[in-house]
Design a protein around this motif. Structure first.
Motif, PDB file in Angstrom:
ATOM      1  N   LEU A 215      -6.432   4.948   3.559  1.00 47.79           N
ATOM      2  CA  LEU A 215      -5.657   5.238   2.348  1.00 47.79           C
ATOM      3  C   LEU A 215      -6.049   6.592   1.765  1.00 47.79           C
ATOM      4  O   LEU A 215      -5.207   7.366   1.306  1.00 47.79           O
ATOM      5  CB  LEU A 215      -5.889   4.141   1.292  1.00 47.79           C
ATOM      6  N   GLN A 216      -7.339   6.879   1.807  1.00 44.80           N
ATOM      7  CA  GLN A 216      -7.834   8.129   1.248  1.00 44.80           C
ATOM      8  C   GLN A 216      -7.398   9.317   2.104  1.00 44.80           C
ATOM      9  O   GLN A 216      -6.866  10.304   1.594  1.00 44.80           O
ATOM     10  CB  GLN A 216      -9.365   8.072   1.141  1.00 44.80           C
ATOM     11  N   GLU A 217      -7.578   9.192   3.415  1.00 41.75           N
ATOM     12  CA  GLU A 217      -7.231  10.304   4.309  1.00 41.75           C
ATOM     13  C   GLU A 217      -5.742  10.623   4.275  1.00 41.75           C
ATOM     14  O   GLU A 217      -5.340  11.778   4.398  1.00 41.75           O
ATOM     15  CB  GLU A 217      -7.665   9.988   5.743  1.00 41.75           C
ATOM     16  N   GLN A 218      -4.934   9.590   4.150  1.00 41.43           N
ATOM     17  CA  GLN A 218      -3.490   9.800   4.148  1.00 41.43           C
ATOM     18  C   GLN A 218      -2.957  10.116   2.747  1.00 41.43           C
ATOM     19  O   GLN A 218      -1.752  10.230   2.564  1.00 41.43           O
ATOM     20  CB  GLN A 218      -2.783   8.546   4.683  1.00 41.43           C
ATOM     21  N   HIS A 219      -3.862  10.214   1.792  1.00 41.99           N
ATOM     22  CA  HIS A 219      -3.494  10.514   0.400  1.00 41.99           C
ATOM     23  C   HIS A 219      -2.440   9.544  -0.123  1.00 41.99           C
ATOM     24  O   HIS A 219      -1.484   9.948  -0.785  1.00 41.99           O
ATOM     25  CB  HIS A 219      -2.990  11.948   0.265  1.00 41.99           C
ATOM     26  N   LEU A 220      -2.605   8.269   0.204  1.00 43.01           N
ATOM     27  CA  LEU A 220      -1.648   7.265  -0.264  1.00 43.01           C
ATOM     28  C   LEU A 220      -2.009   6.838  -1.683  1.00 43.01           C
ATOM     29  O   LEU A 220      -3.174   6.881  -2.089  1.00 43.01           O
ATOM     30  CB  LEU A 220      -1.653   6.065   0.679  1.00 43.01           C
ATOM     31  N   GLU A 221      -1.004   6.407  -2.413  1.00 45.38           N
ATOM     32  CA  GLU A 221      -1.257   5.939  -3.779  1.00 45.38           C
ATOM     33  C   GLU A 221      -1.555   4.440  -3.815  1.00 45.38           C
ATOM     34  O   GLU A 221      -1.976   3.917  -4.839  1.00 45.38           O
ATOM     35  CB  GLU A 221      -0.048   6.236  -4.665  1.00 45.38           C
ATOM     36  N   SER A 222      -1.286   3.753  -2.736  1.00 49.97           N
ATOM     37  CA  SER A 222      -1.576   2.327  -2.682  1.00 49.97           C
ATOM     38  C   SER A 222      -3.067   2.103  -2.888  1.00 49.97           C
ATOM     39  O   SER A 222      -3.881   2.899  -2.433  1.00 49.97           O
ATOM     40  CB  SER A 222      -1.162   1.757  -1.329  1.00 49.97           C
TER      41      SER A 222
END
Length: 591
Positions: free
Chosen positions: A521-528
């Motif tokens: 989630l962090q690497e993909q810069h997701l807001e989830s």
DNA sequence: CCGATCACGTA
DNA sequence: AACGTACGTGATCGTA
């Protein structure tokens, strides 16, 4: 400062004023490089001039946010949370003595630095009470003289630095260095992030439920008092016992230390004897849910975030599981209708967002299949069969299509009971069969699943000979009383030994999945956001734009976190709250 | 005010 | 005669 920044390793502790590090009320920093170089940096002490927190954090920001030096500490999740409140993301969380001590002996509930110093270094250091006092008169850190606080925290830092290599050596000796470095330590900031994210709660809805429950409780209480001919506190087991077993002369069953038991199983047995018993059971259930969840949850909502921020404890459960407290979000009701109402109160924080729940299907039985390599169990999972139906077919020696609902139910009880060291007595109690029938049933089970029997026997032998049992990742649990001449104690120890490797291995797998997913989630810069973990379930809060992305990646990462010899299956559900969820996907990773 | 006891929610 | 594992919390009650 240059010396600190240039060091390979540094001890660090963020001292907070209160017990909730997430609030970020920092009282001081403690930094140590070795026994001679330890600094206490006070920022909040009443009566005395201190440095400005803002200035101190600015000076140390580079140090905090760099992976090097490696930080050594005690309870580093708290340090991470305290700094995060000021927008600083602590990096290099590599060596938490609390976590290490837990791995070395998970049987000690939340080890203290004092206990470690005593056990490992044979050295006595002051506990917090010595400095702060205890109970109502306890002082907070900011009320203590700087010199005294510096001496106290300075000594703890020196002890921390001295203990670290000793504990490291022990971890290596136990074969737990990798588990520590690659699983438990990376999990520390993951848990902190989940806690910070928190969970949104629908307060107006809960208030409405509270009113409904209040009315129902008052009505039930009135009906019960009509029978009792006077006031009675149904929440008091004492008063209830007097009423049921003396006034009404109902037959008393099991005894507790203080008299006849009035718990749910006893009352269920008396249901037919008097109509008031049903009302008492209903009162109990509603009262419990109202007190523990409906009325307590709103009090724990953070006024700044409008969410509840539980604590996930990494160093409590002896099996390697996580636990949750303040509030405990791992025991939110699900079975009863009122319980489901409580679940509906857990919602996404932003309108339009969704909750996504992913849970491992039959993870413990799959782990058992993996650990035993039992051909029947492995075959059943490999074929994707209904595992309880297959068990029933094997035990009763009939083709699977002929298995009745009742036979399947019995098989299910045994499948679950296995991990608890099932006895014929327990099986009989849970199914209504006689202990003789239960014994025959268990015998038949172990004939069909002989590798499972051998495995369970092997666990007991291992516990007896080595004094401990372990998970797939070599997490250990020492088993007390396994050689006790007292049969009761010994059998209890055997049940503990049987339970841990399976429950603990499932916990290992879940922790791996959490680390992977948080990283993703962090690497993909997701807001989830990952917002909850309940042993075999992960819950995410998901913006609509990321819905399809998460549906792909979450079950895939979970199912492949630790490949087993059988497929690992993940159920995926999506909904507007934690109760009303629809199955969206079912993913099985090939073995 | 605190701890023990009982009872009960989850996996 | 016995009463499967692992947790955390709330209400009551007796004591300090």
């Amino acid at each position: 400062m240059t010396a600190i920044a240039g060091a390979a390793v540094a001890g660090l502790q963020i001292v907070t004023v209160d017990e909730v590090p997430r609030h970020g009320r920092i009282a001081a920093l403690v930094v140590g490089l070795d026994q001679r170089q330890v600094w206490y940096v006070p920022v909040v002490h009443e009566q005395e001039a201190c440095l400005q927190l803002k200035d101190v954090l600015n000076r140390f920001k580079g140090f905090f946010e760099a992976a090097r030096p490696s930080k050594i500490g005690f309870n580093q999740k708290a340090d991470y949370l305290a700094l995060a409140a000021h927008g600083i993301q602590l990096q290099g969380i590599d060596w938490d003595l609390l976590v290490a001590a837990y791995l070395l002996n998970s049987g000690v509930r939340s080890p203290s630095l004092e206990a470690l110093a005593s056990d490992v270094m044979h050295r006595t250091i002051e506990g917090r009470e010595a400095l702060f006092g205890t109970g109502k008169t306890a002082m907070t850190c900011d009320q203590v003289e700087i010199a005294r606080a510096a001496a106290f925290f300075g000594e703890r830092m020196r002890v921390t630095l001295e203990l670290q290599p000793l504990l490291q050596a022990q971890l290596v000796r136990l074969g737990n260095a990798e588990l520590f470095r690659d699983l438990e330590m990376p999990l520390v900031p993951v848990l902190a992030e989940i806690e910070m994210a928190g969970v949104a709660v629908d307060l107006p809805y809960l208030q409405q439920v509270s009113r409904e429950l209040y009315d129902q409780l008052r009505r039930l209480d009135q009906e019960i008092e009509d029978v009792a001919h006077g006031p009675i506190n149904v929440n008091s087991p004492q008063q209830l016992a007097r009423f049921l077993f003396e006034d009404l002369n109902l037959p008393g069953g099991r005894k507790t230390k203080s008299g006849y038991s009035t718990d749910a199983t006893v009352l269920e047995g008396l249901r037919e004897q008097h109509p008031v018993v049903g009302k008492i059971l209903e009162y109990r259930q509603l009262s419990k849910l109202k007190g523990t969840y409906v009325d307590a949850l709103p009090l724990l909502v953070d006024s700044r975030t409008h969410r509840v921020h539980t604590s996930f404890n990494q160093t409590v459960a002896a099996t390697g599981r996580l636990s949750s407290s303040d509030p405990n979000l791992q025991n939110i009701p699900i079975r009863t209708e009122v319980g489901q109402k409580v679940r509906r109160a857990f919602i996404p924080g932003r309108t339009g967002d969704l909750l996504l729940s992913a849970d491992y299907s039959q993870i413990e039985l799959r782990v058992l299949a993996h650990m035993t390599d039992d051909p029947v169990l492995v075959d059943a999972f490999a074929r994707g069969e209904d595992i309880h139906a297959r068990t029933a077919a094997e035990v009763f020696g009939i083709p699977q299509p002929e298995v009745t609902a009742n036979q399947r139910r019995l098989a299910k009880v045994v499948n679950f009971g296995l991990f608890y060291g099932l006895s014929d007595f327990g099986l009989a109690r849970d199914t209504g069969m006689s202990t003789e029938e239960a014994r025959v049933f268990i015998d038949a089970y172990f004939r069909a699943y002989s590798r499972v029997r051998e495995f369970l026997e092997g666990i007991k032998i291992q516990a007896r000979e080595q004094g401990y049992v372990e998970t797939v990742l070599h997490r250990r649990r020492y088993i007390q009383d396994i050689r006790s001449p007292n049969r009761m104690l010994r059998q209890a120890a055997e049940r503990i030994a049987i339970n841990m490797p399976v429950q603990g291995s499932a916990a290992d797998i879940m922790k791996l999945a959490m680390i992977r997913l948080q990283r993703y989630l962090q690497e993909q810069h997701l807001e989830s956001r990952m917002i909850l973990t309940v042993h075999d379930e992960l819950v995410f809060e998901v913006p609509p734009a990321e819905r399809d992305h998460l549906i792909e990646v979450v079950p895939d990462q979970m199912a492949t976190a630790y490949p087993l010899t059988v497929p690992v299956q993940v159920d995926l559900k999506l909904g507007p709250n934690w109760q009303d969820m629809e199955r969206v996907r079912l993913v099985a990773a090939k073995a």
